[in-house]
Design an enzyme around this catalytic site. Structure first.
Site, mmCIF file in Angstrom:
data_model
loop_
_atom_site.group_PDB
_atom_site.id
_atom_site.type_symbol
_atom_site.label_atom_id
_atom_site.label_comp_id
_atom_site.label_asym_id
_atom_site.label_seq_id
_atom_site.Cartn_x
_atom_site.Cartn_y
_atom_site.Cartn_z
ATOM 1 N N CYS A 1 -4.811 11.926 12.899
ATOM 2 C CA CYS A 1 -5.552 10.665 12.874
ATOM 3 C C CYS A 1 -5.371 9.995 14.238
ATOM 4 O O CYS A 1 -4.758 10.552 15.148
ATOM 5 C CB CYS A 1 -5.065 9.781 11.738
ATOM 6 N N ARG B 1 -8.673 -0.401 4.830
ATOM 7 C CA ARG B 1 -7.829 0.626 4.200
ATOM 8 C C ARG B 1 -6.490 0.033 3.795
ATOM 9 O O ARG B 1 -5.875 0.465 2.833
ATOM 10 C CB ARG B 1 -7.564 1.783 5.182
ATOM 11 N N LYS C 1 0.856 -1.212 0.000
ATOM 12 C CA LYS C 1 0.000 0.000 0.000
ATOM 13 C C LYS C 1 0.879 1.244 0.000
ATOM 14 O O LYS C 1 0.665 2.166 -0.800
ATOM 15 C CB LYS C 1 -0.867 -0.006 1.251
ATOM 16 N N ASN C 2 1.890 1.251 0.860
ATOM 17 C CA ASN C 2 2.661 2.488 1.066
ATOM 18 C C ASN C 2 3.682 2.758 -0.027
ATOM 19 O O ASN C 2 4.278 3.837 -0.053
ATOM 20 C CB ASN C 2 3.309 2.480 2.456
ATOM 21 N N ARG D 1 -0.194 14.639 12.862
ATOM 22 C CA ARG D 1 0.598 14.234 11.701
ATOM 23 C C ARG D 1 1.097 15.499 10.987
ATOM 24 O O ARG D 1 0.566 15.925 9.991
ATOM 25 C CB ARG D 1 -0.234 13.380 10.758
ATOM 26 N N ASP E 1 4.805 0.371 12.206
ATOM 27 C CA ASP E 1 3.594 -0.255 11.650
ATOM 28 C C ASP E 1 3.436 -1.705 12.067
ATOM 29 O O ASP E 1 2.414 -2.316 11.779
ATOM 30 C CB ASP E 1 3.608 -0.175 10.114
HETATM 31 C C1 EPZ Z 1 4.225 6.766 6.477
HETATM 32 O O1 EPZ Z 1 3.490 7.794 7.111
HETATM 33 C C2 EPZ Z 1 3.287 5.584 6.385
HETATM 34 N N1 EPZ Z 1 2.130 5.944 5.575
HETATM 35 C C3 EPZ Z 1 2.853 5.169 7.784
HETATM 36 O O2 EPZ Z 1 2.056 3.994 7.625
HETATM 37 C C4 EPZ Z 1 4.086 4.809 8.603
HETATM 38 O O3 EPZ Z 1 3.679 4.503 9.916
HETATM 39 C C5 EPZ Z 1 5.043 6.013 8.618
HETATM 40 O O4 EPZ Z 1 5.372 6.396 7.270
HETATM 41 C C6 EPZ Z 1 6.337 5.687 9.355
HETATM 42 O O5 EPZ Z 1 6.970 4.611 8.734
HETATM 43 C C7 EPZ Z 1 2.235 5.911 4.233
HETATM 44 O O6 EPZ Z 1 3.279 5.589 3.684
HETATM 45 C C8 EPZ Z 1 1.006 6.261 3.454
HETATM 46 P P1 EPZ Z 1 6.500 9.939 8.528
HETATM 47 P P2 EPZ Z 1 4.093 9.301 7.149
HETATM 48 O O7 EPZ Z 1 6.440 11.210 7.778
HETATM 49 O O8 EPZ Z 1 4.828 9.556 5.882
HETATM 50 C C9 EPZ Z 1 6.938 13.089 11.984
HETATM 51 C C10 EPZ Z 1 0.248 2.605 7.917
HETATM 52 O O9 EPZ Z 1 -0.080 1.993 8.928
HETATM 53 N N2 EPZ Z 1 6.832 14.092 10.915
HETATM 54 O O10 EPZ Z 1 7.603 8.971 8.240
HETATM 55 O O11 EPZ Z 1 3.031 10.211 7.554
HETATM 56 C C11 EPZ Z 1 5.640 12.321 12.164
HETATM 57 O O12 EPZ Z 1 4.744 13.017 13.009
HETATM 58 C C12 EPZ Z 1 0.678 4.038 8.013
HETATM 59 O O13 EPZ Z 1 0.322 2.109 6.757
HETATM 60 C C13 EPZ Z 1 7.112 15.427 11.227
HETATM 61 O O14 EPZ Z 1 7.431 15.756 12.372
HETATM 62 O O15 EPZ Z 1 5.126 9.149 8.348
HETATM 63 C C14 EPZ Z 1 6.127 11.043 12.783
HETATM 64 O O16 EPZ Z 1 6.321 11.257 14.166
HETATM 65 C C15 EPZ Z 1 0.429 4.616 9.384
HETATM 66 N N3 EPZ Z 1 7.020 16.349 10.243
HETATM 67 C C16 EPZ Z 1 7.480 10.822 12.114
HETATM 68 O O17 EPZ Z 1 7.884 12.096 11.608
HETATM 69 C C17 EPZ Z 1 6.686 16.017 8.957
HETATM 70 O O18 EPZ Z 1 6.638 16.913 8.091
HETATM 71 C C18 EPZ Z 1 7.466 9.842 10.955
HETATM 72 O O19 EPZ Z 1 6.430 10.258 10.080
HETATM 73 C C19 EPZ Z 1 6.408 14.665 8.665
HETATM 74 C C20 EPZ Z 1 6.498 13.728 9.657
#
Ligand code: EPZ
Length: 421
Positions: free
Chosen positions: A117, A400, A22-23, A122, A308
């Site tokens: 969420c 999802r 998915k991701n 996020r 995850d």
């Molecule tokens: C991706 O989310 C995945 N989603 C998530 O999977 C996964 O848990 C996550 O990466 C971490 O591996 C998709 O790929 C669609 P991040 P993403 O940006 O990109 C912080 C699932 O279950 N952050 O790597 O949103 C954030 O708050 C989903 O399939 C900032 O601070 O995750 C988090 O603490 C859930 N500023 C950390 O970084 C930003 O601009 C990692 O988030 C962006 C993120």
């Protein structure tokens, strides 16, 4: 709304197949719809709600999409719209992926601010910081992000935040940089396999990205990208979920299409617990020939143990003798599943970003509620391992990210029925 009725206590036995990631699919579909000047066919795409939602967003932007037999056909529009509306973006955070490609292709983008969420706030500050480094002018107005740039210009940037690297920000900025003037260097880039798969897709389209899979990406801008045929990697989190399912039911399960290189930290932790993993070239056999033992699980960015898989691991440790400590370092509020597991007689205490899991001999079936994608998944796993009946509600969270989860699990001996409430 659908519910899953699960009669626990059945050993899972047989082969269960993992679908495409998915991701990886989500950003690849965005790149195909916005950055390419021709049609693409993306294979091994899972049939998921999130893929449907993203296709709807891409159609609003003018692309034509068709999903058939695990292939997503995408025809970009000659006249791409630049606005991604609130009512679609709020449904799925990954819609933010259109921001970078739109401003790179059109010089303008208007994307609704994604909501938070169930797993916590996020933020998208790193997405915006990276695009601003490429010269985009960013405004926030009326709940929308508006980004302008005559032409993006390559730059060097550091993209880690206080929780480490960001999958989304790396993907967004990398996609934008493919059409920027000159070279972009992203330090502190996310190394998740899904980001590498996106980079490989972009290179197949004619992009010029070096350092794929490492924390330093170098992207040499090109003038245009073409549509291609591409096959998405297998979903490592779905694979890990099924591996845990085999362990929790003390079954004998072959998880087909699991990729060992994508699951090293998960495999290492399962082996440390006492699970037996026998890798073959097309998957992994999961058995539990010996008693399991408590372990500590810290989550972190790839290649460490993935957030995850945190909920699924909590499910296994909730029936593993001893006290296990799970430390969640990526998301502030990703323990919603603990209280639901405790309804099933698990013994889990949350202390800030740590879960103290005291293993119990057996879980007991109960009505429980999914709060997010992976929390929903662990409730299904727990229901299969528990004595008695478990009813999981709000199954839309699970749909999802898991393709026909109950059909796949029934195929290896689970007793699960989906009812429409
Ligand atoms: C991706 O989310 C995945 N989603 C998530 O999977 C996964 O848990 C996550 O990466 C971490 O591996 C998709 O790929 C669609 P991040 P993403 O940006 O990109 C912080 C699932 O279950 N952050 O790597 O949103 C954030 O708050 C989903 O399939 C900032 O601070 O995750 C988090 O603490 C859930 N500023 C950390 O970084 C930003 O601009 C990692 O988030 C962006 C993120």
């Amino acid at each position: 709304m659908d519910k899953l009725i699960i009669n626990g206590g059945k050993r899972l036995e047989g082969t269960i197949s993992v679908s495409g990631s998915k991701n990886a699919t989500l950003p690849i579909a965005v790149a195909a719809a916005i950055l390419a000047d021709g049609a693409s066919a993306i294979h091994n795409v899972p049939n998921l709600k999130d893929v449907d939602t993203l296709s709807a967003v891409l159609e609003v932007l003018g692309a034509t999409t068709k999903f058939k037999n695990s292939t997503l056909y995408i025809e970009p529009s000659q006249r791409i719209a630049y606005e991604a509306p609130y009512d679609l973006v709020r449904k799925m955070r990954a819609s933010i992926y259109v921001l970078g490609p739109l401003v790179a292709r059109l010089g303008i983008a208007k994307v609704s601010f994604p909501g938070g969420c169930a797993i916590g706030p996020r933020p998208i500050d790193l997405h915006l910081k990276g695009l601003a480094s490429l010269g985009a002018k960013i405004q926030i107005e009326g709940g929308y992000i508006i980004a302008h740039a005559d032409r993006l210009v390559g730059a060097e940037m550091y993209l880690r935040g206080r929780h480490g690297s960001s999958v989304g920000a790396t993907a967004n900025v990398m996609m934008a940089a493919t059409l920027a003037e000159g070279t972009t260097i992203i330090r502190g880039a996310a190394c998740e396999p899904e980001v590498a798969d996106l980079a490989n897709f972009l290179n197949a389209m004619g992009a010029d990205i070096e350092g794929i899979g490492t924390p330093t990406l170098k992207i040499h801008g090109v003038r245009q990208l073409r549509g291609v045929d591409y096959t998405v990697i297998a979903d490592r989190i779905e694979a890990g979920t099924f591996m845990v399912a085999g362990a929790m039911t003390k079954g004998d399960v072959f998880v087909k299409n699991a990729v060992p290189q994508h699951l090293e930290a998960v495999s290492e932790k399962l082996v440390e617990v006492g699970v037996q993993l026998d890798w073959a070239d097309d998957g992994v056999r999961v058995t539990t020939p010996r008693p399991l033992q408590a372990v500590d699980v810290p989550t972190a960015t790839y290649p460490s143990f993935p957030t995850d898989m945190q909920a699924q691991m909590m499910g296994l440790l909730s029936i593993t003798p001893g006290i296990s400590i799970i430390t969640e370092s990526i998301f502030a509020d990703r323990f919603m599943h603990a209280s639901e597991l405790n309804r099933m007689r698990a013994d889990i205490r949350i202390e800030e970003n740590r879960a103290v899991v005291r293993g119990v001999p057996k879980l007991s079936g109960a009505p429980v509620m999914a709060s997010d994608l992976r929390a929903g998944a662990v409730l299904v796993l727990a229901g299969m391992a528990a004595a008695g009946e478990t009813v999981v509600s709000r199954v839309y969270h699970i749909d999802r990210g898991y393709e026909c989860i109950e059909k796949k699990l029934v195929g290896i001996g689970a007793d699960i029925v989906r009812v429409n409430d």
